[in-house]
Design an enzyme around this catalytic site. Structure first.
Site, PDB file in Angstrom:
ATOM      1  N   VAL A  72       0.812  -1.216   0.000  1.00  0.00           N
ATOM      2  CA  VAL A  72       0.000   0.000   0.000  1.00  0.00           C
ATOM      3  C   VAL A  72       0.848   1.270   0.000  1.00  0.00           C
ATOM      4  O   VAL A  72       0.317   2.361  -0.150  1.00  0.00           O
ATOM      5  CB  VAL A  72      -0.961   0.035   1.207  1.00  0.00           C
ATOM      6  CG1 VAL A  72      -1.986  -1.065   1.097  1.00  0.00           C
ATOM      7  CG2 VAL A  72      -0.205  -0.049   2.530  1.00  0.00           C
ATOM      8  N   HIS A 107      11.804   5.082  -0.050  1.00  0.00           N
ATOM      9  CA  HIS A 107      13.169   4.785  -0.462  1.00  0.00           C
ATOM     10  C   HIS A 107      13.798   3.765   0.472  1.00  0.00           C
ATOM     11  O   HIS A 107      14.687   3.009   0.093  1.00  0.00           O
ATOM     12  CB  HIS A 107      13.990   6.073  -0.454  1.00  0.00           C
ATOM     13  CG  HIS A 107      15.369   5.917  -1.007  1.00  0.00           C
ATOM     14  ND1 HIS A 107      15.610   5.545  -2.304  1.00  0.00           N
ATOM     15  CD2 HIS A 107      16.596   6.059  -0.428  1.00  0.00           C
ATOM     16  CE1 HIS A 107      16.912   5.484  -2.517  1.00  0.00           C
ATOM     17  NE2 HIS A 107      17.529   5.795  -1.385  1.00  0.00           N
ATOM     18  N   HIS A 125       8.871  -0.362   2.499  1.00  0.00           N
ATOM     19  CA  HIS A 125       7.513  -0.269   1.983  1.00  0.00           C
ATOM     20  C   HIS A 125       6.548  -0.800   3.041  1.00  0.00           C
ATOM     21  O   HIS A 125       6.951  -1.393   4.042  1.00  0.00           O
ATOM     22  CB  HIS A 125       7.364  -1.027   0.673  1.00  0.00           C
ATOM     23  CG  HIS A 125       7.665  -2.499   0.759  1.00  0.00           C
ATOM     24  ND1 HIS A 125       8.955  -2.988   0.837  1.00  0.00           N
ATOM     25  CD2 HIS A 125       6.846  -3.597   0.788  1.00  0.00           C
ATOM     26  CE1 HIS A 125       8.917  -4.312   0.902  1.00  0.00           C
ATOM     27  NE2 HIS A 125       7.654  -4.707   0.887  1.00  0.00           N
ATOM     28  N   ASP A 137       8.400  15.767  13.094  1.00  0.00           N
ATOM     29  CA  ASP A 137       7.964  15.715  11.688  1.00  0.00           C
ATOM     30  C   ASP A 137       6.444  15.747  11.606  1.00  0.00           C
ATOM     31  O   ASP A 137       5.826  14.953  10.887  1.00  0.00           O
ATOM     32  CB  ASP A 137       8.514  14.465  11.003  1.00  0.00           C
ATOM     33  CG  ASP A 137       8.451  14.567   9.478  1.00  0.00           C
ATOM     34  OD1 ASP A 137       8.465  15.712   8.967  1.00  0.00           O
ATOM     35  OD2 ASP A 137       8.389  13.527   8.810  1.00  0.00           O
ATOM     36  N   ASN A 196      -4.326  18.907  48.628  1.00  0.00           N
ATOM     37  CA  ASN A 196      -4.994  18.344  49.803  1.00  0.00           C
ATOM     38  C   ASN A 196      -6.204  19.200  50.179  1.00  0.00           C
ATOM     39  O   ASN A 196      -6.511  20.192  49.528  1.00  0.00           O
ATOM     40  CB  ASN A 196      -4.010  18.215  50.969  1.00  0.00           C
ATOM     41  CG  ASN A 196      -3.466  19.567  51.410  1.00  0.00           C
ATOM     42  OD1 ASN A 196      -4.101  20.612  51.216  1.00  0.00           O
ATOM     43  ND2 ASN A 196      -2.288  19.567  52.018  1.00  0.00           N
TER      44      ASN A 196
END
Length: 602
Positions: free
Chosen positions: A157, A161, A164, A279, A469
């Site tokens: 799908v 580089h 996959h 990214d 508290n």
């Protein structure tokens, strides 16, 4: 257009993205239509089609690039520079420690017998190590070897580089007959120690981060002699980028809010755990299904890293259109992710990028020098709250940006159904306050008394998360337990819990809400507000009544950790009666910040 660089790798094979062709044209521009990216990430559904000319793309906008420049866009996108910037800003090597280790282990390298050295010069030790590094690489990861016994692979799908992605299906156990996504990374492509470390760190991050609704779920990692297999949750709804394009380039404000809330929620979670993504972009958010109200999931931690609360990174990574100014200055922390979210929100609301040019260097100049354009359509019709929200994320001074948790408390997004999460920023600010002088604490307390109701919403939420508290006080134990309640394995890896040790002054006393506000308020962030002058004047009035006192230039320099060379500047801060004036008070609140504080040498 050059590629993008980050982690030094002469073969560009430490990237999990497709080898996208980019243009070489130059010339800068302020804005452009959206078609932002052909960059995949090895996980999402990048179409595996032959390269086409720029005139054949299916994007609803014309490409900003001239024809005939070697553009290879995917069918639904224009092009974007790849995410590793390789020129103009060469960073320090992120693998110095790896190379040093190899030099120590292998010794100074000499050319192999029978090889011809480069003409005119001999190899440096580093180059010699690089030449033999691949032979010495250990590509064993310690992952399971029985991938085929547990999963079967389906069709491909996405292709990058470096590897996959395929559909997969479980064959036994909890995932029996259930679909998964399998990211397959070729060991043959791992030609450097850096590339191996990238894969190792990505798996470690995915494994350590867990339990958030909008974070991609990691199942397992395997290896064989040829590949590493990362098995993850399958998201079949496509990228956020594709949804933006399908809507003609922009979302309505209400629809944009839904997306931004989810993005901020998962990023706030990552930052609390001590993980910076580095990214963030529309391609790295996938929808769980094709439904219009499907949730988004954050994916692709290939560039992410663990980071301590006071640490600053210096390796330049990211995607050009989304990179923060301080990343280009090589001194940054989690605030760089906030800038990227600002860019994404800008795109969602108007369909254009806030910073654009034809070349990488042009994009970088725009990021460093230009301001986003809020005058053109559709911005005049966008609500003031939305514009203020984007501006506070796209502030070039990272100290003035909201944190992810603060952004969730902004009036544009505030929603009782989406509680404000615990913010590591409050820990950092409280730590600084605990180590401040009494005079500095008095100045901070005066500032906190001038806060408006909007600022108090966020601070109140943070204080409640500490579970005070019955008397309304918090102690060091409250801060410790609040972090522990939200901890994952990533928090241990990033050493976030170590910040508790630096808050030791709180061990023998307690803090009420009023003092907490003084400690957890950022002067820099308040300075970014339109009403900063009113806040400063109001705070100075409180300071005059309760904290201002006679102080000499020498004492003031000591307070600020400055030497005699600063005396000529500090004299303008003090009135004739020996007390701080308004100008001096606001400057004193800022203190002195070293941009290169605690950098990580890469």
């Amino acid at each position: 257009m050059g590629q993008c660089y980050g982690k030094t790798n002469p073969n560009s094979e430490n990237d999990h993205a497709p080898n996208t062709t980019t243009t070489t044209g130059d010339g800068d521009g302020d804005r452009s239509p959206l078609p932002i990216s052909a960059v995949g990430n090895g996980y999402n559904s990048v179409k595996n089609t032959p390269a086409r000319s720029s005139s054949s793309q299916a994007s609803p906008w014309p490409s900003p690039y001239p024809h005939g420049e070697g553009v290879s866009p995917s069918p639904a996108r224009g092009t974007t520079p790849r995410r590793f910037f390789r020129r103009h800003f060469p960073p320090p090597s992120p693998a110095k420690h790896i190379r040093a280790s190899l030099v120590k282990r292998l010794g100074k390298q000499t050319p192999k017998e029978g090889t011809i050295p480069e003409e005119g010069r001999s190899r440096s030790p580093e180059e010699s190590v690089a030449a033999t590094e691949e032979q010495a690489l250990d590509k064993r990861f310690g992952y399971g070897k029985n991938f085929g016994a547990k999963y079967e692979l389906g069709r491909e799908v996405g292709r990058g580089h470096f590897g996959h992605t395929c559909y997969g299906r479980g064959k036994k156990g909890e995932l029996n007959n259930k679909p998964v996504a399998v990211k397959i990374i070729s060991k043959a492509k791992m030609t450097t120690a850096i590339a191996i470390e990238d894969v190792r760190r990505e798996v470690k991050l995915l494994k350590a981060l867990s339990g958030h609704k909008h974070l991609i779920k990691f199942h397992d990692a395997f290896e064989d002699s040829n590949n590493v297999y990362i098995v993850m949750e399958l998201c079949e709804g496509g990228e956020l980028l594709d949804r933006i394009l399908s809507r003609g380039g922009r979302y309505t404000e209400e629809d944009a809010k839904v997306i931004v809330l989810q993005i901020l929620s998962v990023v706030a979670f990552c930052h609390l755990q001590g993980v910076v993504h580095r990214d963030l972009k529309p391609e790295n958010f996938l929808f769980t299904s094709r439904s219009q109200d499907a949730d988004v999931k954050l994916i692709d931690f290939g560039l992410s890293d663990f980071i301590r609360p006071d640490e600053r990174l210096n390796d330049i990574v990211g995607s050009a259109y989304y990179v923060a100014p301080e990343v280009l200055h090589r001194s940054y922390s989690v605030e760089a992710d906030i800038w990227s979210i600002g860019v994404i929100t800008f795109i969602l609301l108007c369909g254009s990028r806030p910073f654009w040019a034809r070349t990488e260097s042009g994009i970088f100049r725009s990021v460093l020098r230009a301001d986003p354009n809020f005058d053109d359509l559709p911005w005049p019709s966008v609500s003031p709250e939305a514009k203020d929200f984007v501006k506070r994320l796209l502030n070039k001074d990272y100290r003035k940006r909201m944190s992810a948790a603060q952004a969730l408390a902004h009036p544009w997004l505030r929603d009782d159904n989406h509680p404000i999460p615990l913010d590591i920023l409050t820990y950092k600010l409280v730590k600084s306050y605990l180590h401040a002088t009494p005079f500095k604490c008095a100045a901070a307390k005066a500032l906190s008394k001038a806060l408006t109701e909007k600022e108090l919403v966020y601070l109140g939420a943070q204080f409640r998360l500490l579970e005070p508290n019955r008397d309304g006080y918090v102690s060091l134990e409250n801060f410790k337990m609040a972090l522990a309640r939200h901890a994952t394995d990533a928090m241990s890896e990033s050493k976030v819990l170590d910040i508790i040790n630096t808050m030791e002054p709180l061990a023998n006393r307690k803090m009420d809400f009023e003092e907490f506000c003084a400690a957890a308020t950022s002067t820099y962030q308040l300075e970014a507000l339109d009403k900063w002058e009113d806040i400063a004047n109001n705070a100075f009035e409180h300071f005059e009544r309760e904290g201002n006192r006679v102080i000499s230039i020498e004492e003031l320099a000591i307070e600020l950790n400055l030497g005699p060379s600063a005396y000529s500047i500090l004299k303008d801060w003090i009135r004739d009666d020996g007390k701080l004036n308004l100008f001096g008070y606001t400057k004193f609140l800022h203190g002195v910040t070293l941009r290169t504080s605690n950098p990580r040498q890469r």
